[in-house]
Design a protein around this motif. Structure first.
Motif, mmCIF file in Angstrom:
data_model
loop_
_atom_site.group_PDB
_atom_site.id
_atom_site.type_symbol
_atom_site.label_atom_id
_atom_site.label_comp_id
_atom_site.label_asym_id
_atom_site.label_seq_id
_atom_site.Cartn_x
_atom_site.Cartn_y
_atom_site.Cartn_z
ATOM 1 N N ALA A 71 23.844 3.812 -3.215
ATOM 2 C CA ALA A 71 24.217 2.390 -3.236
ATOM 3 C C ALA A 71 25.667 2.205 -3.644
ATOM 4 O O ALA A 71 26.344 1.267 -3.198
ATOM 5 C CB ALA A 71 23.301 1.632 -4.186
ATOM 6 N N ARG A 112 28.615 1.462 -1.134
ATOM 7 C CA ARG A 112 28.965 0.148 -0.565
ATOM 8 C C ARG A 112 28.895 -0.862 -1.699
ATOM 9 O O ARG A 112 27.854 -1.406 -2.013
ATOM 10 C CB ARG A 112 27.998 -0.235 0.570
ATOM 11 N N LEU A 113 30.043 -1.099 -2.281
ATOM 12 C CA LEU A 113 30.103 -1.875 -3.511
ATOM 13 C C LEU A 113 31.187 -2.935 -3.375
ATOM 14 O O LEU A 113 32.258 -2.660 -2.814
ATOM 15 C CB LEU A 113 30.479 -0.898 -4.642
ATOM 16 N N SER A 114 30.926 -4.157 -3.834
ATOM 17 C CA SER A 114 32.013 -5.140 -3.829
ATOM 18 C C SER A 114 32.314 -5.635 -5.239
ATOM 19 O O SER A 114 33.459 -5.821 -5.610
ATOM 20 C CB SER A 114 31.664 -6.324 -2.922
ATOM 21 N N PHE A 115 31.283 -5.821 -6.023
ATOM 22 C CA PHE A 115 31.484 -6.264 -7.403
ATOM 23 C C PHE A 115 30.618 -5.388 -8.286
ATOM 24 O O PHE A 115 29.407 -5.585 -8.368
ATOM 25 C CB PHE A 115 31.092 -7.744 -7.542
ATOM 26 N N LEU A 118 24.765 -16.865 -7.028
ATOM 27 C CA LEU A 118 25.756 -15.829 -6.710
ATOM 28 C C LEU A 118 25.533 -15.183 -5.344
ATOM 29 O O LEU A 118 26.270 -14.291 -4.953
ATOM 30 C CB LEU A 118 25.735 -14.744 -7.803
ATOM 31 N N GLY A 119 24.516 -15.590 -4.623
ATOM 32 C CA GLY A 119 24.319 -15.099 -3.255
ATOM 33 C C GLY A 119 23.420 -13.898 -3.115
ATOM 34 O O GLY A 119 23.351 -13.295 -2.039
ATOM 35 N N TYR A 120 22.682 -13.546 -4.161
ATOM 36 C CA TYR A 120 21.859 -12.330 -4.088
ATOM 37 C C TYR A 120 20.535 -12.522 -3.354
ATOM 38 O O TYR A 120 19.826 -11.563 -3.102
ATOM 39 C CB TYR A 120 21.587 -11.778 -5.502
ATOM 40 N N LYS A 141 33.792 -14.148 -12.055
ATOM 41 C CA LYS A 141 34.143 -14.841 -10.803
ATOM 42 C C LYS A 141 34.684 -16.244 -11.069
ATOM 43 O O LYS A 141 35.546 -16.730 -10.343
ATOM 44 C CB LYS A 141 32.932 -14.905 -9.872
ATOM 45 N N ALA A 163 23.845 -7.755 -0.493
ATOM 46 C CA ALA A 163 24.283 -9.103 -0.869
ATOM 47 C C ALA A 163 25.761 -9.021 -1.187
ATOM 48 O O ALA A 163 26.246 -7.998 -1.712
ATOM 49 C CB ALA A 163 23.521 -9.610 -2.081
ATOM 50 N N ASN A 164 26.491 -10.064 -0.849
ATOM 51 C CA ASN A 164 27.940 -10.101 -1.119
ATOM 52 C C ASN A 164 28.647 -8.859 -0.592
ATOM 53 O O ASN A 164 29.532 -8.305 -1.227
ATOM 54 C CB ASN A 164 28.188 -10.271 -2.622
ATOM 55 N N SER A 165 28.215 -8.389 0.588
ATOM 56 C CA SER A 165 28.801 -7.229 1.275
ATOM 57 C C SER A 165 28.624 -5.915 0.530
ATOM 58 O O SER A 165 29.308 -4.935 0.815
ATOM 59 C CB SER A 165 30.286 -7.467 1.575
ATOM 60 N N ALA A 166 27.709 -5.870 -0.425
ATOM 61 C CA ALA A 166 27.453 -4.632 -1.156
ATOM 62 C C ALA A 166 25.959 -4.327 -1.127
ATOM 63 O O ALA A 166 25.144 -5.198 -0.820
ATOM 64 C CB ALA A 166 27.898 -4.784 -2.607
ATOM 65 N N LEU A 183 28.306 -10.021 3.907
ATOM 66 C CA LEU A 183 27.082 -9.483 4.489
ATOM 67 C C LEU A 183 25.922 -9.531 3.487
ATOM 68 O O LEU A 183 26.079 -9.163 2.328
ATOM 69 C CB LEU A 183 27.315 -8.032 4.921
#
Lengths: 488, 458
Positions: free
Chosen positions: A88, A91-94, A264-266, A342, B38-41, B144
């Motif tokens: 996992a 592919r990480l953004s935050f 938060l979009g999860y 954020k 979620a949130n491209s991750a 994404l």
């Protein structure tokens, strides 16, 4: 070594491999029992026993999770969770960071005097048989009654040194009658076991007093009125929501809308998001100044009270909306850190103790505790009706459908009573109402006093992928909203 | 796994017979992996192994059920479960009808729809697929979300009236990828269902996402008015709608309990447009079919609606026993729903034929619920990329809207059905893994549907 010692060894190994954090939830035993009568027939008499372990690993800012009902090969299970986290992290953004909290060693038991699993099947059948008989009536085409009990022992251990043992027992029960109109369409009326938020919730909560027999008579009588009633009007009027529908109104468009993971979009890939933005906290007028809402995990007796969440955080009483203004959310250790970073400001002071998993094989998510509305100063149900020019009193949840950002909704009810010039009038069938969320809550014009409040148990709140069904509660008074579209 | 499960169930069956217990069993094993985005991750990467035994003991008209999560080596625990089920049955009340329990006829193992390659996909292969499917469509503002779920189910059923052990296994994959504008909050989506690894096609997903993304990025959304509209549904929306109708319309038990929108007066009558044919067909591999139900009944093609005419109710065993009907092999976790394709040459939204009236496109239905069961009224919202086709077929973007109507009206006037079909994965992940999919036309156009609420923003 016993299994908890083995778990501690595996957790230590994960730390050695580079995990930032890991926890395990071991369910040595989870027992459930469901008994259902349908039209005089015992349709279900079922028990289950579950054991298993769920392991959550944080590596390089990413979660990995693995679970198994097979508890023999712990190194493989913990290794699988670790490998999932490593993958996992590609592919990480935050990167996930967890809010600090002190390690906790604690025990929690839900309040009960009589363990429902100490009651014989025969005694339970006796109870339901009597209810079934009470529901038998010539206007009733179908009658259903059920009792479900669930007893879970959960041992939570994490790499911070927390060790929490929980023994939680819940009993849900209800009944429903269905009747048929002359035109062949059916109508229904139901009752679910609830409480007041205090006392105990073992088998005694079900059998003490006359809750079930009295309500059995009531729902049959109300069904008989619905079957000969006119359809609810299609217009705009005040709606007076009894706790039997007000709990769901609160659940769907306050509770879910204020889950911080949704904000938060999860949850976008399934349940949806929220119209609430981080910049709204402290500023947004969510409802009229009569609206004060709290997430109260400390209520002594409710399926939404569980001592400590699956982040190892103690349950709390958090004001979400204060006199109509949005103040806080349903939060966990992970999401408050991300939200504060954020937003560029400290919106959330501490994790709200709301991270829960429905079983060993699911990951903790933001879940409601008891999302309650503070009783108001507008008196009894009768006082609220008296102050209403044109309205409808509504009860019973027949259907609910909510926009993906919880921005609008449509509810259908089991029963309505028309209100005209302060008088409660005839029963109407097929009532519905719908609205946009914020205009609706801002039109809240009356909140009933303590005498109108009931704790409604929710055994089936769905969320997440893989999907989870959670237990929770809502302590809710009668509320009135003005200028609401009805009958569509 | 197959041999182990079959041997184990045969051993349990012998144990029960030795104890004079009349029992029936489902032994279920599953392996699952789900990557959630979620949130491209990757927000979650989870694996699960679960073994579950469900035993029902029958003592004439009395029954007791006991289930355990277990380990395939825990034979003593499983034997205890059989005894526990029988103890419950001894305490249980009799039902007021005779209960059918018949010897199971041995059928060939049903494992042709099992693909080790799909089940064995590792996380990096899945992430490669996701990256290919999304390509360069993600930006700082377009994020994404989604899932990539794969797994396998091994199941065996048996009862003490015979030595037969019927075995079924299937692999399944479900991909759903969504792109969301983090500020404007619009969402678009593409989905894919797979029974084997070769069904996976990231380019197809990218093509669907690109088409919708191009429209959403270059078009200002508008608020439509409530009222009656012609509606084009995607296969995903159609599958969800039909799934709900199967639940409240086609069940014989619900019909007898006065809770169904279809009744005996509808049998043999034309209730929908004659373009609509709905069957349950376990021969269609895309539906993750099982060739037998939990009672060991061999399943075969079963027509619900043929050219708009309602043909028959389905009967689970308990309802059939109670209402003196014949069971129809429908004690299953999911039907193999197939809707016949039509003649309109529509492969994608680019092929939608010219519309005489302003027409709405609904790619996905969100949060459908039943407003009135016996009147067949449902409500749901549009989600993930709704569109407006105006009279010149110019494409516009609406804010989401709510559809509230009854099935009789919804399927009363079908203008066209696309010639191409698609498998729509309808599995849910509550409880045990139970793959399900519907095989439906990619698009269908319905006339005169009620839109009862419109959003003013995303």
């Amino acid at each position: 070594m016993n299994i908890t010692q083995k778990i501690k060894v595996e957790l230590a190994n994960l730390k050695k491999k580079g995990a930032e954090y890991a926890d395990a939830r071991f369910y040595p035993s989870r027992e459930t029992e469901s008994i259902t009568f349908l039209q005089g027939n015992l349709k279900e008499c079922r028990s289950s026993a579950t054991t298993g372990i769920g392991v959550r690993v944080l590596y390089n800012g990413a979660w990995g999770f693995a679970s198994s009902s097979l508890t023999e090969n712990l190194p493989a299970l913990f290794g699988s969770a670790f490998e999932n986290a490593v993958a996992a992290s590609n592919r990480l953004s935050f990167p996930v960071k967890l809010a600090n909290r002190k390690p906790i060693t604690a025990e929690y038991s839900s309040p009960r005097r009589i363990d429902p699993f100490d009651i014989s099947v025969s005694e339970k059948l006796d109870f339901l048989r009597k209810i079934d008989k009470k529901l038998e009536h010539n206007i009733v085409a179908q009658r259903i009654s059920y009792v479900t009990s669930d007893k879970q022992k959960i041992i939570f251990i994490d790499t911070d040194g927390s060790h929490i043992e929980k023994n939680i027992c819940d009993t849900f029960a209800g009944m429903k009658v269905i009747g048929v109109e002359k035109n062949g369409n059916s109508q229904e009326r139901s009752y679910e076991l609830g409480g007041d938020g205090f006392g105990t919730r073992g088998w005694e909560a079900l059998v003490s007093g006359d809750k079930f027999p009295e309500n059995a008579d009531r729902i049959v009588d109300e069904l008989s009125q619905i079957l000969v009633a006119e359809s609810a009007p299609k217009d705009t009027r005040s709606v007076i929501l009894l706790p039997g529908i007000m709990f769901l109104q609160t659940h769907e468009v306050i509770g879910h809308a204020l889950e911080l993971d949704r904000i938060l979009g999860y949850e976008l890939s399934y349940a949806g998001g929220s119209f609430v933005r981080l910049e709204d906290f402290g500023k947004l007028r969510y409802g009229s100044d009569k609206l004060t809402v709290r997430a109260d995990g400390t209520l002594p007796n409710s399926p939404g009270s569980y001592g400590y969440d699956d982040d190892g955080v103690e349950c709390q009483d958090t004001v979400l909306i204060d006199k109509g203004i949005l103040k806080n959310a349903i939060t966990s250790r992970q999401t408050i850190v991300e939200a504060n970073e954020k937003a560029g400001e400290k919106i959330f002071e501490k994790a709200g103790g709301c991270a829960r998993a429905s079983n060993f094989n699911r990951i903790p998510l933001e879940r409601m505790t008891n999302i309650n509305i503070d009783p108001g100063n507008d008196g009894s149900l009768n006082d609220i009706i008296t102050s209403t020019e044109s309205g409808i009193v509504l009860d019973g949840a027949r259907s609910w459908s909510i926009g993906s950002n919880r921005e609008q909704f449509h509810f259908a009810n089991e029963i309505g009573w028309l209100v005209k010039d302060g008088e409660k009038g005839e029963v109407v069938k097929n009532p519905t109402y719908s609205s946009d969320t914020l205009p609706f809550w801002r039109s809240l014009s009356a909140v009933g006093d303590k005498s109108t409040a009931e704790l409604v148990y929710v055994p089936n709140c769905g969320k997440g992928l893989p999907s989870q069904q959670m237990y929770l509660g809502h302590l809710i008074p009668v509320c009135k909203f003005d200028n609401v579209k009805t009958g569509e | 796994m197959k041999a182990k499960i079959k041997k184990l169930l045969a051993e349990l069956n012998n144990f029960a017979r030795g104890k004079n217990i009349t029992a029936e069993y489902l032994l279920h094993a599953e392996k699952s992996n789900l990557i959630r985005l979620a949130n491209s991750a990757v927000s979650l990467n989870t694996s699960e192994e679960l073994v579950k035994l469900i035993v029902t003991s029958r003592r004439g008209r009395r029954a007791g059920t006991y289930s355990i999560t277990t380990d395939l080596s825990a034979i003593d625990r499983m034997k205890s479960a059989i005894v526990s089920a029988d103890e419950i049955a001894q305490s249980a009340d009799e039902v007021n009808y005779d209960v059918t329990l018949t010897p199971m006829t041995q059928l060939p193992d049903d494992d042709v729809n099992f693909d080790d390659a799909l089940v064995g996909m590792n996380s990096s292969e899945k992430l490669d697929f996701i990256n290919k499917a999304v390509g360069t469509l993600e930006t700082d503002k377009i994020k994404l979300s989604g899932i990539f779920s794969t797994g396998a189910v091994w199941e065996a059923v048996a009862n003490t009236l015979s030595e037969s052990v019927l075995f079924h296994s299937v692999s399944d994959g479900q991909i759903s990828l969504e792109l969301t504008h983090s500020e404007l909050k619009w969402e678009i989506a593409a989905t894919q269902s797979a029974i084997s690894k070769s069904d996976l096609n990231p380019e197809k997903i990218q093509s669907q996402l690109s088409t919708l993304l191009n429209i959403y990025q270059n078009t200002s959304p508008e608020i439509i008015k409530t009222g009656k509209y012609d509606i084009i549904l995607s296969g995903e929306a159609l599958a969800e709608l039909i799934g709900m109708m199967e639940y409240i319309g086609f069940s014989g038990g619900l019909f007898k309990r006065k809770m169904s929108c279809l009744r005996d007066e509808h049998l043999g009558k034309k209730i929908f447009d004659d373009k609509l044919t709905i069957v349950d067909d376990p021969a269609v591999r895309e539906t993750f079919p099982s060739v037998f139900d939990y009672n060991g009944n061999q399943r075969s093609k079963f027509t619900f609606v043929e050219n708009g005419v309602f043909k028959q109710f389905m009967w689970d065993r308990d309802s059939a026993d109670e209402f003196n009907e014949k069971e129809t092999g429908h004690d299953v976790s999911g039907l193999s729903t197939v809707i016949s394709s039509g003649n309109e040459l529509v492969s994608s939204i680019n092929d939608i034929p010219e519309n005489k009236e302003l027409t709405l496109f609904i790619p996905h239905l969100h949060y459908m619920n039943i407003v009135n069961m016996t009147e067949g009224i449902i409500t749901a919202c549009s989600r993930f990329g709704a569109l407006i086709f105006d009279k010149e077929n110019k494409i516009r973007v609406p804010f989401n809207f709510r559809l509230t109507d009854n099935f009789f009206n919804i399927f009363n006037d079908i203008e066209w059905i696309s010639n191409e079909t698609v498998a729509v994965n309808t599995s849910n992940s509550y409880g045990m893994r139970s793959p399900a999919a519907a095989f439906v036309p990619k698009f269908i156009k319905l006339k005169n549907i009620s839109i009862t609420h419109v959003n003013k923003s995303f």
